[in-house]
Scaffold this active site. Structure first.
Site, mmCIF file in Angstrom:
data_model
loop_
_atom_site.group_PDB
_atom_site.id
_atom_site.type_symbol
_atom_site.label_atom_id
_atom_site.label_comp_id
_atom_site.label_asym_id
_atom_site.label_seq_id
_atom_site.Cartn_x
_atom_site.Cartn_y
_atom_site.Cartn_z
ATOM 1 N N HIS A 228 0.799 -1.231 0.000
ATOM 2 C CA HIS A 228 0.000 0.000 0.000
ATOM 3 C C HIS A 228 0.830 1.277 0.000
ATOM 4 O O HIS A 228 0.278 2.373 -0.064
ATOM 5 C CB HIS A 228 -0.954 0.027 1.199
HETATM 6 C C1 UD1 Z 1 -2.371 4.999 5.997
HETATM 7 C C2 UD1 Z 1 -1.065 5.451 6.651
HETATM 8 C C3 UD1 Z 1 -0.038 4.322 6.570
HETATM 9 C C4 UD1 Z 1 -0.626 3.040 7.167
HETATM 10 C C5 UD1 Z 1 -1.899 2.699 6.409
HETATM 11 C C6 UD1 Z 1 -2.543 1.416 6.913
HETATM 12 C C7 UD1 Z 1 -0.512 7.852 6.497
HETATM 13 C C8 UD1 Z 1 0.409 8.828 5.873
HETATM 14 N N1 UD1 Z 1 -0.481 6.604 5.987
HETATM 15 O O1 UD1 Z 1 -2.113 4.830 4.605
HETATM 16 O O2 UD1 Z 1 1.095 4.668 7.325
HETATM 17 O O3 UD1 Z 1 0.323 1.999 7.053
HETATM 18 O O4 UD1 Z 1 -2.813 3.791 6.568
HETATM 19 O O5 UD1 Z 1 -3.662 1.094 6.175
HETATM 20 O O6 UD1 Z 1 -1.235 8.183 7.397
HETATM 21 N N2 UD1 Z 1 -9.321 4.811 1.686
HETATM 22 C C9 UD1 Z 1 -10.488 4.094 1.615
HETATM 23 N N3 UD1 Z 1 -11.129 3.789 2.769
HETATM 24 C C10 UD1 Z 1 -10.636 4.158 3.981
HETATM 25 C C11 UD1 Z 1 -9.447 4.895 4.040
HETATM 26 C C12 UD1 Z 1 -8.787 5.214 2.883
HETATM 27 O O7 UD1 Z 1 -10.959 3.744 0.550
HETATM 28 O O8 UD1 Z 1 -11.249 3.808 4.997
HETATM 29 C C13 UD1 Z 1 -8.611 5.140 0.435
HETATM 30 C C14 UD1 Z 1 -8.905 6.540 0.013
HETATM 31 O O9 UD1 Z 1 -9.099 6.528 -1.366
HETATM 32 C C15 UD1 Z 1 -7.652 7.299 0.357
HETATM 33 C C16 UD1 Z 1 -6.568 6.234 0.251
HETATM 34 O O10 UD1 Z 1 -7.220 5.010 0.621
HETATM 35 O O11 UD1 Z 1 -7.420 8.371 -0.510
HETATM 36 C C17 UD1 Z 1 -5.408 6.490 1.153
HETATM 37 O O12 UD1 Z 1 -5.828 6.649 2.512
HETATM 38 P P1 UD1 Z 1 -4.890 7.385 3.575
HETATM 39 O O13 UD1 Z 1 -5.514 7.352 4.909
HETATM 40 O O14 UD1 Z 1 -4.473 8.707 3.053
HETATM 41 O O15 UD1 Z 1 -3.556 6.518 3.603
HETATM 42 P P2 UD1 Z 1 -3.302 4.941 3.537
HETATM 43 O O16 UD1 Z 1 -2.754 4.621 2.210
HETATM 44 O O17 UD1 Z 1 -4.480 4.165 4.025
#
Ligand code: UD1
Length: 365
Positions: free
Chosen positions: A203
Site C-alpha cells: 500500500h
Molecule cells: C495509511 C497510513 C499508513 C498506514 C496505512 C494502513 C498515512 C500517511 N499513511 O495509509 O502509514 O500503514 O494507513 O492502512 O497516514 N481509503 C479508503 N477507505 C478508507 C481509508 C482510505 O478507501 O477507509 C482510500 C482513500 O481513497 C484514500 C486512500 O485510501 O485516498 C489512502 O488513505 P490514507 O488514509 O491517506 O492513507 P493509507 O494509504 O491508508
C-alpha cells in the site's frame, strides 16, 4: 481528581496499538481514558472491524475527517481536533505510530499547551520521501514522553538531541495486541490449503501510486506464483483503486485477491504462510515475532531489529533477490529469527505505568 488521557486513533494500525493501552489503564482507576477517532480510515474493514475485535465498543469522539489530499486530510483533522481537545482539556494526549492522524494529534495538542506521549517513537527510515518519516520526526520532536520498541530507536532520538529522561524502552504494544488475538484465532483456524502459500500486502504510495512500478511488481509476483506458490493478497483500498485506474487487473490475475482482513484473520493467515511479501512497517514486526520469513519490498526500514534479529530481509523491487530468497525459504535455508527484547506482551503495562508516574510527577510540581 481523575486524570483525563485523550487517546487518538485514525488509521487501521493505530487501533491494535491503542487497544492494549486502553486495557492497561484499567489498573489505574484514577486515570480516565477518552478515545478520539479522527476518521482517517472510515471503511468498516479498515476500522470498525478492528474496534469490534478488540472490544472497543464506544468511541468518545468520532471526527469523520475522511480522505483527501494530504493538506485536506491534515487540515480537517487539525480543525476537528482543536475543538475536541479544547472541550476535553486532557492532562495528557497519547498518539501512536506514524500516520497522518498521529501528526495532527501531536501538533494540535502541543499548540494547546498539552502534554504529549508518543508510542512507537524513534523509528527512522532516513527516507524523507515517506510521509510517515516526516510524521515521526515532527511528532518525536514535540512529544514529552517517548516510548520506544527497540534500542536503535532510543539511539536515533538521542542523536537528534532528545533528552534521555524522556525516552522509555518499553517493548512493542503491537505484539501485545498480537498475543491477545492470536491464541483465540489459532483454535478457529479451519481451512488448510493444499498448496504452499505466501501472503502479500502492498500500500505504500512509492509502490502503488505509479503505474510502471505497480506493473513491475505484478510481473515479479507472477514469477513467484509460477513457482507453485499461491500468493494471497488482501488488497488495501488505495492499491485496489490504482490497479483499476491503471487497468492492471489482468496482470494481477495469478494472485488470490481478497478484501482487507480483520486482524485475527490476517495474523492467522500469516502464521500459516510459508512467507510474507510486504511493504508495510508493522508486518515486518509481526512476521518476525511469529518467526515467519518476511521479504520487504522497500529499500529501507525504520525497524532495523527485524532485519538484524528477526526474519525480515529488505528486497526492494529486485526480482532476482526476491526469487533467490523465495527459493531459500522453500528449501528451508532462510534465517530463523530470534526472540526480540521486551516484545513480551507487557509493553502496554509499562507504557501506562510510566504515564501514571509522569502525571503524578506533574501534579506535584
Ligand atoms: C495509511 C497510513 C499508513 C498506514 C496505512 C494502513 C498515512 C500517511 N499513511 O495509509 O502509514 O500503514 O494507513 O492502512 O497516514 N481509503 C479508503 N477507505 C478508507 C481509508 C482510505 O478507501 O477507509 C482510500 C482513500 O481513497 C484514500 C486512500 O485510501 O485516498 C489512502 O488513505 P490514507 O488514509 O491517506 O492513507 P493509507 O494509504 O491508508
Amino acid at each position: 481528581m481523575k486524570k483525563i488521557i485523550a487517546n487518538i486513533v485514525g488509521a487501521r494500525p493505530n487501533i491494535m496499538k491503542i487497544a492494549p493501552i486502553l486495557k492497561a489503564y484499567k489498573k489505574y482507576p484514577h486515570l480516565k481514558p477518552v478515545i478520539i477517532h479522527t476518521g482517517q480510515h472510515y471503511d468498516d474493514n479498515l476500522s470498525g472491524v478492528f474496534l469490534r475485535e478488540f472490544g472497543i465498543s464506544k468511541l468518545d469522539y468520532h471526527l469523520n475527517v475522511g480522505s483527501g489530499s494530504w493538506a485536506e486530510q491534515i487540515g480537517e483533522t487539525l480543525k476537528a481536533l482543536e475543538q475536541t481537545l479544547q472541550n476535553i482539556r486532557p492532562d495528557l494526549v497519547v498518539v501512536v505510530g506514524d500516520v497522518n492522524s498521529t501528526l495532527a494529534g501531536a501538533i494540535t495538542a502541543k499548540h494547546l499547551g498539552l502534554h504529549v506521549a508518543h508510542v512507537e517513537a524513534g523509528l527512522r527510515s532516513f527516507d524523507l520521501t515517506m510521509p510517515e518519516e516526516i510524521n515521526r520526526m515532527i511528532v518525536d520532536r514535540i512529544s514529552d514522553l517517548l516510548f520506544v520498541t527497540e534500542k536503535d530507536a532510543s539511539a536515533n532520538l538521542k542523536k537528534e538531541g532528545v533528552a534521555k529522561k524522556k525516552i522509555h524502552f518499553v517493548g512493542n504494544v503491537m505484539i501485545d495486541a498480537l498475543q491477545y488475538i492470536f491464541p483465540k484465532r489459532k483454535e478457529k483456524n479451519g481451512r488448510i490449503r493444499s498448496r504452499p502459500f505466501a501472503v502479500l500486502t502492498l500500500h505504500r504510495p512509492s509502490n502503488v501510486d505509479d503505474k510502471h512500478t505497480l506493473q513491475k511488481i505484478a510481473s515479479i509476483l507472477k514469477k513467484v506464483a509460477q513457482m507453485g506458490i499461491e500468493v494471497i493478497f488482501p488488497v488495501h483500498p488505495r492499491t485496489k483503486k490504482n490497479i483499476e485506474t491503471f487497468y492492471l487487473q489482468n496482470q494481477f490475475r495469478d494472485l488470490t485477491i481478497v478484501p482487507p482482513l480483520s486482524y485475527g484473520q490476517f495474523i492467522t493467515l500469516i502464521s500459516d504462510a510459508r512467507f510474507v511479501l510486504t511493504d508495510s512497517g508493522g508486518i515486518q514486526e509481526e512476521a518476525s515475532w511469529l518467526r515467519i520469513p518476511c521479504l520487504t519490498m522497500r529499500k529501507n526500514t525504520e525497524r532495523p531489529i527485524t532485519v538484524k534479529k528477526g526474519t525480515n530481509t529488505l528486497v526492494d523491487l529486485h526480482e532476482d533477490v526476491i526469487l533467490a530468497n523465495v527459493k531459500k525459504i522453500m528449501g528451508g535455508r532462510y534465517k530463523k529469527g530470534q526472540r526480540l527484547p521486551l516484545w513480551d506482551g507487557k509493553a502496554a503495562e509499562r507504557v501506562v505505568k510510566k504515564i501514571n508516574d509522569y502525571l503524578r510527577y506533574q501534579s506535584t510540581r
